[in-house]
Design a protein around this motif. Sequence first.
Motif, PDB file in Angstrom:
ATOM      1  N   ALA A   8    -103.917 -86.960 -43.271  1.00 24.82           N
ATOM      2  CA  ALA A   8    -102.572 -87.261 -43.601  1.00 24.82           C
ATOM      3  C   ALA A   8    -102.568 -89.032 -44.411  1.00 24.82           C
ATOM      4  CB  ALA A   8    -101.884 -87.533 -42.310  1.00 24.82           C
ATOM      5  N   ALA A   9    -103.608 -89.530 -44.147  1.00 23.34           N
ATOM      6  CA  ALA A   9    -103.880 -90.783 -44.637  1.00 23.34           C
ATOM      7  C   ALA A   9    -104.215 -90.627 -46.187  1.00 23.34           C
ATOM      8  CB  ALA A   9    -104.974 -91.555 -43.897  1.00 23.34           C
ATOM      9  N   ARG A  12    -103.326 -88.314 -48.072  1.00 19.68           N
ATOM     10  CA  ARG A  12    -102.199 -87.615 -48.720  1.00 19.68           C
ATOM     11  C   ARG A  12    -101.303 -88.680 -48.969  1.00 19.68           C
ATOM     12  NH1 ARG A  12    -100.689 -82.001 -45.578  1.00 19.68           N
ATOM     13  NH2 ARG A  12    -101.083 -80.606 -47.192  1.00 19.68           N
ATOM     14  N   GLU A  13    -100.994 -89.512 -47.931  1.00 19.87           N
ATOM     15  CA  GLU A  13    -100.139 -90.792 -48.230  1.00 19.87           C
ATOM     16  C   GLU A  13    -100.627 -91.667 -49.288  1.00 19.87           C
ATOM     17  OE1 GLU A  13     -98.583 -94.644 -48.021  1.00 19.87           O
ATOM     18  OE2 GLU A  13    -100.786 -94.010 -47.229  1.00 19.87           O
ATOM     19  N   MET A  14    -101.893 -91.797 -49.265  1.00 22.29           N
ATOM     20  CA  MET A  14    -102.581 -92.833 -50.337  1.00 22.29           C
ATOM     21  C   MET A  14    -102.517 -92.088 -51.733  1.00 22.29           C
ATOM     22  SD  MET A  14    -106.287 -94.099 -50.685  1.00 22.29           S
ATOM     23  CE  MET A  14    -107.005 -92.439 -51.223  1.00 22.29           C
ATOM     24  N   GLY A  66    -100.245 -89.954 -52.729  1.00 26.58           N
ATOM     25  CA  GLY A  66     -98.893 -90.047 -53.197  1.00 26.58           C
ATOM     26  C   GLY A  66     -98.436 -91.696 -53.650  1.00 26.58           C
ATOM     27  N   GLY A  67     -99.104 -92.662 -53.110  1.00 25.60           N
ATOM     28  CA  GLY A  67     -98.756 -93.888 -53.563  1.00 25.60           C
ATOM     29  C   GLY A  67     -99.534 -94.313 -54.893  1.00 25.60           C
ATOM     30  N   GLU A  69    -110.601 -92.911 -47.189  1.00 33.39           N
ATOM     31  CA  GLU A  69    -109.921 -93.723 -48.326  1.00 33.39           C
ATOM     32  C   GLU A  69    -110.833 -94.369 -48.968  1.00 33.39           C
ATOM     33  OE1 GLU A  69    -105.317 -94.710 -46.809  1.00 33.39           O
ATOM     34  OE2 GLU A  69    -106.887 -94.720 -44.844  1.00 33.39           O
ATOM     35  N   ARG A 123    -104.365-101.259 -53.053  1.00 34.77           N
ATOM     36  CA  ARG A 123    -104.571-100.560 -51.652  1.00 34.77           C
ATOM     37  C   ARG A 123    -105.835-100.893 -51.286  1.00 34.77           C
ATOM     38  NH1 ARG A 123    -101.494 -96.318 -49.057  1.00 34.77           N
ATOM     39  NH2 ARG A 123    -102.713 -95.705 -47.335  1.00 34.77           N
TER      40      ARG A 123
END
Length: 262
Positions: free
Chosen positions: A211-212, A214-216, A218-219, A241, A232
């Motif tokens: 999930a982390a 994916r979120e990264m 997307g950003g 990450e 980031r």
Amino acid sequence: MADAQIHPSAVIEPGAQIGAGCQIGAFCVVGPQVRLADGVTLKSHVVVTGETSVGEGTVIFPFASIGEIPQDLKFKGERARLDIGARNRIREYVTMNPGTEGGGGLTRVGDDGLFMAGCHVAHDCQIGDRVILVNNASVAGHCVLGDDVIVGGLSGVHQFVRIGRGAMIGAVTMVTADVIPYGLVQGPRGHLDGLNLVGLKRRGASRAEIAALREMLGGLSHGSFRDGARARAAGEVSAMEREVLDFILGPSDRSFLTPRDA
């Protein structure tokens, strides 16, 4: 050559080093600068030449050509090497070339790889461990493929491209820019299509880690990958990450594959 089994029709040129327990089949040719570690198998009709070393337990199948001079018009016969690691499976008609002076003089292939029929590894490539090249995949000169990368059948990787650890390239795909670790690339002109979720789960990544990532991702997709990665990287991130961010901020003259709508 202790305990080596060499077919009478094979040609082993003076100077070649053959490890214990090697098996060299009919009509193979092994050049004078070749070093085969213990337990290497050349099935039949295999050519291994040049300053080439092949690691322990590697099996090379018929009609493979390993260590012939690079397919590079700039190559002028300078000293160049091909180092292949242990326990690789190199299937029929695979070609692997040594390095060139302009690329450091070394092509390196890691351990436990599978190189299916008709694949090509060009000069000065650096190939990690457990890499799979599916049938007729081609990797051009100076490319870097991290550990656990999979390149689909009939796909091509453009010269100087980096593909991060755990990334997966779909079949019939042209890769013209760098691919982030754990990325999934698809399409005739490859684009980033999210994460290699199957590969991540196989490696034991938790739901939170996925999930982390994916979120990264997307950003980072809204603008410059490098600018987003710098911002980031200044904060607190997980180990996975950090690996992706370090890859993005690493040395490269190429851009990155991004999602199609990015």
